[in-house]
Write an enzyme that holds these catalytic residues in place. Structure first.
Site, mmCIF file in Angstrom:
data_model
loop_
_atom_site.group_PDB
_atom_site.id
_atom_site.type_symbol
_atom_site.label_atom_id
_atom_site.label_comp_id
_atom_site.label_asym_id
_atom_site.label_seq_id
_atom_site.Cartn_x
_atom_site.Cartn_y
_atom_site.Cartn_z
ATOM 1 N N LYS A 11 0.917 -1.133 0.043
ATOM 2 C CA LYS A 11 0.009 -0.007 -0.053
ATOM 3 C C LYS A 11 0.774 1.244 0.197
ATOM 4 O O LYS A 11 2.009 1.174 0.163
ATOM 5 C CB LYS A 11 -0.837 -0.007 1.136
ATOM 6 C CG LYS A 11 -1.781 -1.130 1.352
ATOM 7 C CD LYS A 11 -2.845 -1.057 2.376
ATOM 8 C CE LYS A 11 -3.966 -2.328 2.431
ATOM 9 N NZ LYS A 11 -4.780 -2.249 3.680
ATOM 10 N N TYR A 51 -12.217 -3.009 -3.603
ATOM 11 C CA TYR A 51 -12.875 -2.819 -2.052
ATOM 12 C C TYR A 51 -14.248 -3.375 -2.273
ATOM 13 O O TYR A 51 -15.120 -2.849 -1.469
ATOM 14 C CB TYR A 51 -12.376 -2.031 -1.243
ATOM 15 C CG TYR A 51 -11.169 -1.976 -0.830
ATOM 16 C CD1 TYR A 51 -10.420 -3.055 -0.125
ATOM 17 C CD2 TYR A 51 -10.149 -1.095 -1.325
ATOM 18 C CE1 TYR A 51 -9.376 -2.959 0.401
ATOM 19 C CE2 TYR A 51 -8.878 -1.139 -0.791
ATOM 20 C CZ TYR A 51 -8.305 -2.202 0.194
ATOM 21 O OH TYR A 51 -7.133 -2.352 0.669
ATOM 22 N N ARG A 87 -1.323 -14.212 3.945
ATOM 23 C CA ARG A 87 -2.292 -13.549 4.785
ATOM 24 C C ARG A 87 -1.482 -13.906 6.254
ATOM 25 O O ARG A 87 -1.617 -12.967 7.033
ATOM 26 C CB ARG A 87 -3.668 -14.257 4.805
ATOM 27 C CG ARG A 87 -4.388 -14.154 3.653
ATOM 28 C CD ARG A 87 -5.255 -12.890 3.480
ATOM 29 N NE ARG A 87 -6.209 -12.736 4.739
ATOM 30 C CZ ARG A 87 -6.888 -11.553 5.112
ATOM 31 N NH1 ARG A 87 -6.770 -10.514 3.951
ATOM 32 N NH2 ARG A 87 -7.677 -11.439 5.792
ATOM 33 N N ASN A 118 -1.776 -0.451 7.072
ATOM 34 C CA ASN A 118 -1.357 -1.471 7.607
ATOM 35 C C ASN A 118 -0.400 -2.247 6.496
ATOM 36 O O ASN A 118 -0.366 -3.502 6.511
ATOM 37 C CB ASN A 118 -2.277 -2.747 7.918
ATOM 38 C CG ASN A 118 -3.437 -2.927 7.049
ATOM 39 O OD1 ASN A 118 -3.303 -2.476 5.778
ATOM 40 N ND2 ASN A 118 -4.412 -3.293 7.544
ATOM 41 N N HIS A 121 -1.894 -5.660 1.405
ATOM 42 C CA HIS A 121 -3.232 -6.214 1.057
ATOM 43 C C HIS A 121 -2.844 -7.650 0.468
ATOM 44 O O HIS A 121 -2.066 -7.759 -0.055
ATOM 45 C CB HIS A 121 -3.779 -5.520 -0.014
ATOM 46 C CG HIS A 121 -4.974 -6.455 -0.648
ATOM 47 N ND1 HIS A 121 -6.449 -6.607 0.107
ATOM 48 C CD2 HIS A 121 -5.244 -7.184 -1.684
ATOM 49 C CE1 HIS A 121 -7.249 -7.365 -0.507
ATOM 50 N NE2 HIS A 121 -6.445 -7.962 -1.561
ATOM 51 N N GLU A 132 -9.435 -10.425 -8.141
ATOM 52 C CA GLU A 132 -8.541 -9.355 -7.821
ATOM 53 C C GLU A 132 -7.267 -9.276 -8.722
ATOM 54 O O GLU A 132 -6.888 -8.357 -9.179
ATOM 55 C CB GLU A 132 -7.991 -9.400 -6.525
ATOM 56 C CG GLU A 132 -8.918 -9.010 -5.323
ATOM 57 C CD GLU A 132 -8.494 -9.150 -4.148
ATOM 58 O OE1 GLU A 132 -7.318 -9.728 -3.573
ATOM 59 O OE2 GLU A 132 -9.584 -9.044 -3.010
HETATM 60 O O1 YYY Z 1 -7.996 -8.287 4.311
HETATM 61 P P1 YYY Z 1 -7.764 -7.040 5.447
HETATM 62 O O2 YYY Z 1 -6.624 -5.994 4.681
HETATM 63 O O3 YYY Z 1 -6.928 -7.707 6.646
HETATM 64 O O4 YYY Z 1 -8.708 -6.346 6.228
HETATM 65 P P2 YYY Z 1 -10.184 -5.979 5.642
HETATM 66 O O5 YYY Z 1 -11.133 -6.475 6.534
HETATM 67 O O6 YYY Z 1 -10.467 -6.708 4.249
HETATM 68 O O7 YYY Z 1 -10.230 -4.516 5.258
HETATM 69 C C1 YYY Z 1 -9.349 -3.862 4.191
HETATM 70 C C2 YYY Z 1 -8.745 -2.737 4.868
HETATM 71 O O8 YYY Z 1 -9.596 -1.861 5.438
HETATM 72 C C3 YYY Z 1 -7.763 -2.835 5.875
HETATM 73 O O9 YYY Z 1 -6.564 -3.605 5.516
HETATM 74 C C4 YYY Z 1 -7.700 -1.563 6.765
HETATM 75 C C5 YYY Z 1 -9.068 -0.997 6.428
HETATM 76 N N1 YYY Z 1 -9.912 -1.099 7.586
HETATM 77 C C6 YYY Z 1 -9.906 -0.065 8.500
HETATM 78 O O10 YYY Z 1 -9.332 0.831 8.312
HETATM 79 N N2 YYY Z 1 -11.037 -0.314 9.659
HETATM 80 C C7 YYY Z 1 -11.527 -1.300 9.915
HETATM 81 N N3 YYY Z 1 -12.204 -1.597 10.981
HETATM 82 C C8 YYY Z 1 -11.363 -2.399 9.105
HETATM 83 C C9 YYY Z 1 -10.485 -2.255 7.911
HETATM 84 MG MG MG Z 2 -9.496 -7.986 2.846
#
Ligand code: YYY
Ligand code: MG
Length: 140
Positions: A11, A51, A87, A118, A121, A132
């Protein structure tokens, strides 16, 4: 299925902080293969598609804004169980609780912003990986 392909994104925070090499190093050190890489600036339409599962969630708008704040490195990563494996390398979504030893646990933190920055992805299943990869690398 034996060999899987997964879509990984470094990212904008990862690119900005100069962590591309470190993140790719971890993927290669684990033994996965890079099939395609491209540094690009994602537009809003691509990110809305990417997304789509998060449509309507409060973090979607700040998430898309963040993902447009600079270039991202998109990669297709291949290997046996590579979807689950990446993951696992990435760690939990929330970098505060992501375990040490993971990309997010070692290299990311909570900045108190509206969106979690974070670093990476990774596709979360076979269906999302196929979707994707087709989205980011239509020629593959
Ligand atoms: O797959 P992953 O990236 O671990 O998480 P997702 O639930 O798919 O959410 C995508 C992305 O959105 C996440 O990496 C950070 C952001 N996010 C956020 O800012 N606040 C949340 N409560 C959940 C997700
Ligand atoms: Mg995700």
């Amino acid at each position: 299925p034996a060999t899987q392909r997964t879509l990984v994104l470094v990212k904008p925070d990862g690119v900005r902080r100069g962590l591309v090499g470190e993140i790719v190093r971890r993927i290669e050190a684990k033994g996965y293969t890079l099939v395609a890489t491209e540094l690009r600036e994602a537009d809003e339409a691509l990110l809305a598609e990417h997304y789509a599962e998060h449509a309507g969630k409060p973090f979607l708008t700040p998430l898309v804004e963040f993902m447009r704040s600079g270039p991202v490195l998109a990669l297709v990563v291949e290997g046996h169980r590579a979807i689950e494996g990446f993951r696992s390398l990435a760690g939990a979504t929330d970098p505060t609780v992501a375990l040490p030893g993971t990309i997010r646990g070692d290299l990311a933190r909570d900045w108190g912003l509206k969106v979690i920055q974070n670093l990476v992805h990774g596709s979360d299943g076979e269906e999302s990986a196929a979707r994707e990869i087709a989205l980011w690398f239509p020629a593959l």
